[in-house]
Design an enzyme around this catalytic site. Structure first.
Site, mmCIF file in Angstrom:
data_model
loop_
_atom_site.group_PDB
_atom_site.id
_atom_site.type_symbol
_atom_site.label_atom_id
_atom_site.label_comp_id
_atom_site.label_asym_id
_atom_site.label_seq_id
_atom_site.Cartn_x
_atom_site.Cartn_y
_atom_site.Cartn_z
ATOM 1 N N ARG A 116 -37.589 22.772 11.703
ATOM 2 C CA ARG A 116 -37.511 24.136 12.267
ATOM 3 C C ARG A 116 -38.573 24.954 11.539
ATOM 4 N NH1 ARG A 116 -32.417 27.959 13.560
ATOM 5 N NH2 ARG A 116 -32.526 26.569 15.344
ATOM 6 N N HIS A 143 -37.665 25.633 21.959
ATOM 7 C CA HIS A 143 -36.392 25.209 21.368
ATOM 8 C C HIS A 143 -35.798 24.148 22.303
ATOM 9 C CE1 HIS A 143 -33.039 25.118 18.838
ATOM 10 N NE2 HIS A 143 -32.517 26.318 18.991
ATOM 11 N N GLN A 146 -32.029 22.969 22.241
ATOM 12 C CA GLN A 146 -31.123 23.980 22.794
ATOM 13 C C GLN A 146 -31.048 23.847 24.315
ATOM 14 O OE1 GLN A 146 -29.297 26.588 21.092
ATOM 15 N NE2 GLN A 146 -28.350 26.519 23.105
ATOM 16 N N ASP A 238 -30.520 35.750 24.989
ATOM 17 C CA ASP A 238 -30.880 35.419 23.603
ATOM 18 C C ASP A 238 -31.135 36.747 22.895
ATOM 19 O OD1 ASP A 238 -31.658 34.187 21.252
ATOM 20 O OD2 ASP A 238 -33.624 33.543 21.974
ATOM 21 N N CYS A 278 -27.650 31.155 23.407
ATOM 22 C CA CYS A 278 -27.899 30.080 22.425
ATOM 23 C C CYS A 278 -27.202 30.370 21.097
ATOM 24 C CB CYS A 278 -29.396 29.901 22.227
ATOM 25 S SG CYS A 278 -30.222 31.415 21.696
ATOM 26 N N ARG A 306 -24.634 21.033 21.474
ATOM 27 C CA ARG A 306 -25.821 20.702 20.681
ATOM 28 C C ARG A 306 -25.632 19.321 20.052
ATOM 29 N NH1 ARG A 306 -29.058 24.768 18.682
ATOM 30 N NH2 ARG A 306 -30.290 23.040 17.909
HETATM 31 N N1 NVA Z 1 -35.032 33.126 19.799
HETATM 32 C C1 NVA Z 1 -34.199 32.937 18.639
HETATM 33 C C2 NVA Z 1 -33.351 31.719 18.793
HETATM 34 C C3 NVA Z 1 -32.414 31.432 17.656
HETATM 35 C C4 NVA Z 1 -31.636 30.175 17.854
HETATM 36 C C5 NVA Z 1 -35.060 32.844 17.399
HETATM 37 O O1 NVA Z 1 -36.113 32.196 17.448
HETATM 38 O O2 NVA Z 1 -34.692 33.419 16.372
HETATM 39 N N1 CP Z 2 -28.935 28.188 18.629
HETATM 40 C C1 CP Z 2 -29.392 27.804 17.432
HETATM 41 O O1 CP Z 2 -30.400 27.085 17.311
HETATM 42 O O2 CP Z 2 -28.629 28.219 16.388
HETATM 43 P P1 CP Z 2 -28.981 28.123 14.827
HETATM 44 O O3 CP Z 2 -30.122 29.085 14.576
HETATM 45 O O4 CP Z 2 -27.734 28.512 14.127
HETATM 46 O O5 CP Z 2 -29.414 26.713 14.513
#
Ligand code: NVA
Ligand code: CP
Length: 319
Positions: A116, A143, A146, A238, A278, A306
């Site tokens: 990540r 993502h 997801q 989101d 998400c 997930r």
């Molecule tokens: N768009 C959000 C998704 C978190 C799972 C982010 O990137 O923070």
């Molecule tokens: N939706 C998602 O990826 O959640 P986290 O940021 O908790 O991993």
């Protein structure tokens, strides 16, 4: 019984890595979802399914996570393997060791890497240098894990994907990009409503429109929430401010104020719409509490999926 999980020599993904849904064909998406359903059925029945005995996944996190971290770690454990949490604060990557050296070193120890991170370019560089599979656990651009869980959830609740309309209201971000691509591959109608200046990436839109021509899917971009949500089977939210954009928070609160998902807006969706997010969610910003905690919401089933979607990806790439 679906046979895909039994055919261990059948590789769904042709590429070494799982980085972007733009790399998948409609058939690969369908097969991965079928494998996820098979694996979930086994899990529900309490049946042991351990194709990854002795395998280890290294999980690099440069951003926070609850769902991704826990679902990958539990998923590896249930598949007979093991996962290592590697926070970038604690590994040498965070002190300037190169991405390429990190990839080569980890390739000596583990069987796969989940990362990540911020720039999408970094995961591409990591995958290029690694001799083992690399999985995208979220970048600023995509993502994909997801979106796999999202489609699995829609399939479970609605019993089909093809022909359904998914309306995403909010920021044209990583989650929107992967969901748009997944919907196009599945022959769904994807309609997005974003404020001017926060529209999705043009290249991803163009890329999603290609498979949509073959699958019967559609991609529609609007700058109004009301236009995007008409007749939706699935309404998706989101956060307005993603990880790494915290300094833009005040300006985003203003830009997105007409893009909140509330009951007035969802009245324009189909009567039996489902609400997905998400997560994590900010009640009172992108969605009101009555919608996310109401009877149309499937957000916790979605979060749970997930685990199953990723177990399919892990099984296909690492076994
Ligand atoms: N768009 C959000 C998704 C978190 C799972 C982010 O990137 O923070
Ligand atoms: N939706 C998602 O990826 O959640 P986290 O940021 O908790 O991993």
């Amino acid at each position: 019984m679906n046979q895909l999980a039994e055919k261990t020599n059948h590789k769904i993904l042709k590429s070494k890595d799982f980085i972007s849904l733009t790399d998948l064909s409609p058939l690969q998406l369908t097969e991965l979802l079928q494998l996820a359903q098979t694996i979930k059925t086994k899990w529900k029945a309490g049946e042991e399914y351990t194709p990854l005995k002795g395998k280890t996944l290294g999980m690099i996190f440069e951003k926070s996570s609850t769902r991704t971290r826990v679902s990958f770690e539990v998923g590896m454990l249930q598949l007979g393997g093991h996962a290592l949490f590697l926070s970038s604060n604690d590994i040498q990557l965070g002190r300037g060791e190169t991405v390429s050296d990190t990839a080569k070193v980890l390739s000596e120890f583990v069987d796969g890497i989940m990362i990540r991170t911020f720039e999408h370019q970094k995961i591409l560089e990591l995958a290029e240098a690694a001799s083992i599979p690399v999985i995208n656990g979220l970048t600023d651009l995509e993502h994909p894990c997801q979106a796999m869980a999202d489609l699995l959830t829609i399939l479970e609740v609605k019993g089909k994907l093809k022909g359904l309309k998914v309306s995403y209201i909010g920021d044209g971000n990583n989650v929107a990009h992967s969901l748009m691509t997944a919907c196009a591959l599945a022959g769904m109608e994807f309609s997005i409503g974003c404020p001017e200046g926060y529209l999705p990436n043009e290249e991803i839109i163009a890329h999603a429109k290609e498979p949509a021509l073959k699958t019967g899917g559609k991609v529609e971009v609007y700058t109004s929430a009301a236009e995007a949500i008409q007749n939706a089977d699935v309404v998706y939210a989101d956060v307005w401010t993603s990880m790494g954009q915290e300094q833009e928070n005040a300006e985003r609160l203003t830009a997105f104020k007409d893009f909140q998902i509330n009951s007035e807006l969802t009245n324009q969706a189909k009567e039996d719409f489902i609400f997905l997010h998400c997560l994590p969610a900010h009640r009172g910003e992108e969605v009101t509490a009555d919608v996310i905690d109401g009877s149309h919401s499937a957000v916790f089933q979605q979060a749970g999926n997930r685990l199953h979607a990723q177990k399919a990806i892990l099984t296909d790439l690492l076994s």
